[in-house]
Design a protein around this motif. Sequence first.
Motif, mmCIF file in Angstrom:
data_model
loop_
_atom_site.group_PDB
_atom_site.id
_atom_site.type_symbol
_atom_site.label_atom_id
_atom_site.label_comp_id
_atom_site.label_asym_id
_atom_site.label_seq_id
_atom_site.Cartn_x
_atom_site.Cartn_y
_atom_site.Cartn_z
ATOM 1 N N GLY A 56 1.027 -1.073 0.131
ATOM 2 C CA GLY A 56 -0.103 -0.077 0.114
ATOM 3 C C GLY A 56 0.876 1.265 0.017
ATOM 4 O O GLY A 56 2.036 1.346 -0.223
ATOM 5 N N GLU A 57 0.155 2.704 0.339
ATOM 6 C CA GLU A 57 0.992 3.574 0.539
ATOM 7 C C GLU A 57 1.010 4.009 1.756
ATOM 8 O O GLU A 57 -0.115 4.648 2.299
ATOM 9 C CB GLU A 57 0.142 4.651 -0.574
ATOM 10 C CG GLU A 57 0.342 4.458 -1.940
ATOM 11 C CD GLU A 57 -0.328 5.411 -2.772
ATOM 12 O OE1 GLU A 57 -0.391 6.645 -2.271
ATOM 13 O OE2 GLU A 57 -0.739 4.828 -3.888
ATOM 14 N N PRO A 58 1.961 3.779 2.482
ATOM 15 C CA PRO A 58 2.159 4.422 3.962
ATOM 16 C C PRO A 58 2.156 5.692 4.116
ATOM 17 O O PRO A 58 2.693 6.364 3.324
ATOM 18 C CB PRO A 58 3.677 3.589 4.244
ATOM 19 C CG PRO A 58 4.442 3.749 3.044
ATOM 20 C CD PRO A 58 3.608 3.233 1.973
ATOM 21 N N ARG A 59 1.561 6.026 4.955
ATOM 22 C CA ARG A 59 1.540 7.550 5.723
ATOM 23 C C ARG A 59 2.347 7.886 6.846
ATOM 24 O O ARG A 59 1.942 7.276 7.929
ATOM 25 C CB ARG A 59 -0.021 7.854 5.767
ATOM 26 C CG ARG A 59 -0.617 8.225 4.558
ATOM 27 C CD ARG A 59 -2.021 8.932 4.674
ATOM 28 N NE ARG A 59 -2.723 7.784 5.301
ATOM 29 C CZ ARG A 59 -4.111 8.057 5.540
ATOM 30 N NH1 ARG A 59 -4.749 9.291 5.017
ATOM 31 N NH2 ARG A 59 -4.951 7.090 6.122
ATOM 32 N N PHE A 60 3.638 7.953 6.638
ATOM 33 C CA PHE A 60 4.429 8.106 7.780
ATOM 34 C C PHE A 60 4.210 9.416 8.814
ATOM 35 O O PHE A 60 3.995 10.383 8.139
ATOM 36 C CB PHE A 60 5.913 8.332 7.398
ATOM 37 C CG PHE A 60 6.502 7.072 6.534
ATOM 38 C CD1 PHE A 60 6.229 5.613 7.264
ATOM 39 C CD2 PHE A 60 6.754 6.946 5.294
ATOM 40 C CE1 PHE A 60 6.677 4.593 6.463
ATOM 41 C CE2 PHE A 60 7.064 6.207 4.416
ATOM 42 C CZ PHE A 60 7.049 4.536 5.123
ATOM 43 N N VAL A 61 4.324 9.151 9.864
ATOM 44 C CA VAL A 61 4.383 10.325 11.035
ATOM 45 C C VAL A 61 5.558 10.085 11.683
ATOM 46 O O VAL A 61 5.769 9.086 12.699
ATOM 47 C CB VAL A 61 3.160 10.247 11.860
ATOM 48 C CG1 VAL A 61 3.230 11.556 12.804
ATOM 49 C CG2 VAL A 61 1.807 10.230 10.789
ATOM 50 N N ALA A 62 6.328 11.110 11.657
ATOM 51 C CA ALA A 62 7.623 11.056 12.647
ATOM 52 C C ALA A 62 7.544 11.191 13.987
ATOM 53 O O ALA A 62 6.697 12.220 14.274
ATOM 54 C CB ALA A 62 8.695 12.099 12.017
ATOM 55 N N ALA A 63 7.882 10.823 14.879
ATOM 56 C CA ALA A 63 8.050 10.805 16.302
ATOM 57 C C ALA A 63 8.526 11.996 16.685
ATOM 58 O O ALA A 63 9.522 12.287 16.558
ATOM 59 C CB ALA A 63 8.549 9.557 17.139
ATOM 60 N N PRO A 64 7.668 13.080 17.190
ATOM 61 C CA PRO A 64 8.170 14.234 17.703
ATOM 62 C C PRO A 64 9.426 14.053 18.694
ATOM 63 O O PRO A 64 9.449 13.221 19.626
ATOM 64 C CB PRO A 64 7.105 14.877 18.284
ATOM 65 C CG PRO A 64 5.839 14.258 18.098
ATOM 66 C CD PRO A 64 6.211 12.914 17.777
ATOM 67 N N GLY A 65 10.407 14.965 18.351
ATOM 68 C CA GLY A 65 11.593 14.973 19.391
ATOM 69 C C GLY A 65 12.498 13.577 19.075
ATOM 70 O O GLY A 65 13.727 13.737 19.554
ATOM 71 N N GLU A 66 12.053 12.792 18.346
ATOM 72 C CA GLU A 66 12.931 11.431 18.181
ATOM 73 C C GLU A 66 13.441 11.570 16.503
ATOM 74 O O GLU A 66 14.482 11.065 16.451
ATOM 75 C CB GLU A 66 12.165 10.424 18.495
ATOM 76 C CG GLU A 66 13.112 8.942 18.656
ATOM 77 C CD GLU A 66 12.360 7.691 19.079
ATOM 78 O OE1 GLU A 66 12.797 6.696 18.861
ATOM 79 O OE2 GLU A 66 11.216 7.759 19.540
ATOM 80 N N VAL A 67 12.562 11.799 15.776
ATOM 81 C CA VAL A 67 12.734 11.421 14.244
ATOM 82 C C VAL A 67 12.763 13.031 13.595
ATOM 83 O O VAL A 67 11.549 13.554 13.681
ATOM 84 C CB VAL A 67 11.924 10.614 13.734
ATOM 85 C CG1 VAL A 67 12.333 10.495 11.916
ATOM 86 C CG2 VAL A 67 11.918 9.154 14.397
ATOM 87 N N ALA A 68 13.656 13.325 13.067
ATOM 88 C CA ALA A 68 13.942 14.749 12.232
ATOM 89 C C ALA A 68 13.221 14.639 10.613
ATOM 90 O O ALA A 68 12.888 15.423 10.281
ATOM 91 C CB ALA A 68 15.152 15.237 12.434
ATOM 92 N N ALA A 69 13.515 13.357 10.088
ATOM 93 C CA ALA A 69 13.289 13.227 8.757
ATOM 94 C C ALA A 69 12.852 11.656 8.462
ATOM 95 O O ALA A 69 13.595 10.865 9.035
ATOM 96 C CB ALA A 69 14.265 13.750 7.866
ATOM 97 N N ILE A 70 11.962 11.378 7.607
ATOM 98 C CA ILE A 70 11.967 10.074 7.024
ATOM 99 C C ILE A 70 11.891 10.045 5.562
ATOM 100 O O ILE A 70 11.491 10.984 4.716
ATOM 101 C CB ILE A 70 10.440 9.713 7.101
ATOM 102 C CG1 ILE A 70 9.993 9.756 8.991
ATOM 103 C CG2 ILE A 70 10.122 8.069 6.681
ATOM 104 C CD1 ILE A 70 8.793 9.651 9.282
ATOM 105 N N PHE A 71 12.789 9.321 5.210
ATOM 106 C CA PHE A 71 13.051 9.230 3.630
ATOM 107 C C PHE A 71 13.606 7.899 2.991
ATOM 108 O O PHE A 71 13.968 7.087 3.714
ATOM 109 C CB PHE A 71 14.374 10.266 3.298
ATOM 110 C CG PHE A 71 15.677 9.958 3.825
ATOM 111 C CD1 PHE A 71 16.510 9.201 3.384
ATOM 112 C CD2 PHE A 71 15.752 10.280 5.400
ATOM 113 C CE1 PHE A 71 17.778 9.099 3.998
ATOM 114 C CE2 PHE A 71 17.222 9.731 5.971
ATOM 115 C CZ PHE A 71 18.034 9.305 5.148
#
Length: 186
Positions: A116-131
């Motif tokens: 499918g098409e994932p909808r990522f949500v970065a954990a605040p304070g832990e993840v600065a970017a998802i790529f």
Amino acid sequence: MTPDDIRRRLSHAAVSPRSQGCASDARAAAVLVAIEPARGVWLTRRSAHLLHHAGQVALPGGSVDPSDASPEAAALREAWEEIGLDPAQVELIGRLDDFATGTGFHITPITALIHGEPRFVAAPGEVAAIFPLGLDALLDPALPEWRRGTWHGGTRDFPVWPHPDHVIWGATAWILLRLATALRQG
């Protein structure tokens, strides 16, 4: 590369967990090597203010908690917590060889396909970017680039995967090299 190609190549590469001379006090960890065939392997850049590995590129994952039934369960839990990857979209394939870090972790890389098409949500304070790192880079026999550096008083060669916005090195680069080797065979 099709999902069937990825599945076939990684199922041949799947191994039972192997110790690489990990110290008995090494912390068990698991990472999710999550592949979306159209876009590549999903990575994160850790927030700059974190105590450990701040600003570094990583695969989603972390310590195996006592409540985790397996490294696979830990990798899925961590991917949900860090990037909001819904476990229902993940097809687990297998494992790559365990990896011991110089920082005291024993990492089990869990390979998986994302559906499918994932909808990522970065954990605040832990993840600065998802790529993603595209599969074309992993399949290129001229990659990764190799660099030389001094670490703990010795000179070592280490892989660096090219990306226009991020430097991918360390344990993540070594695990990606294992993934690339498995994907290139076949």
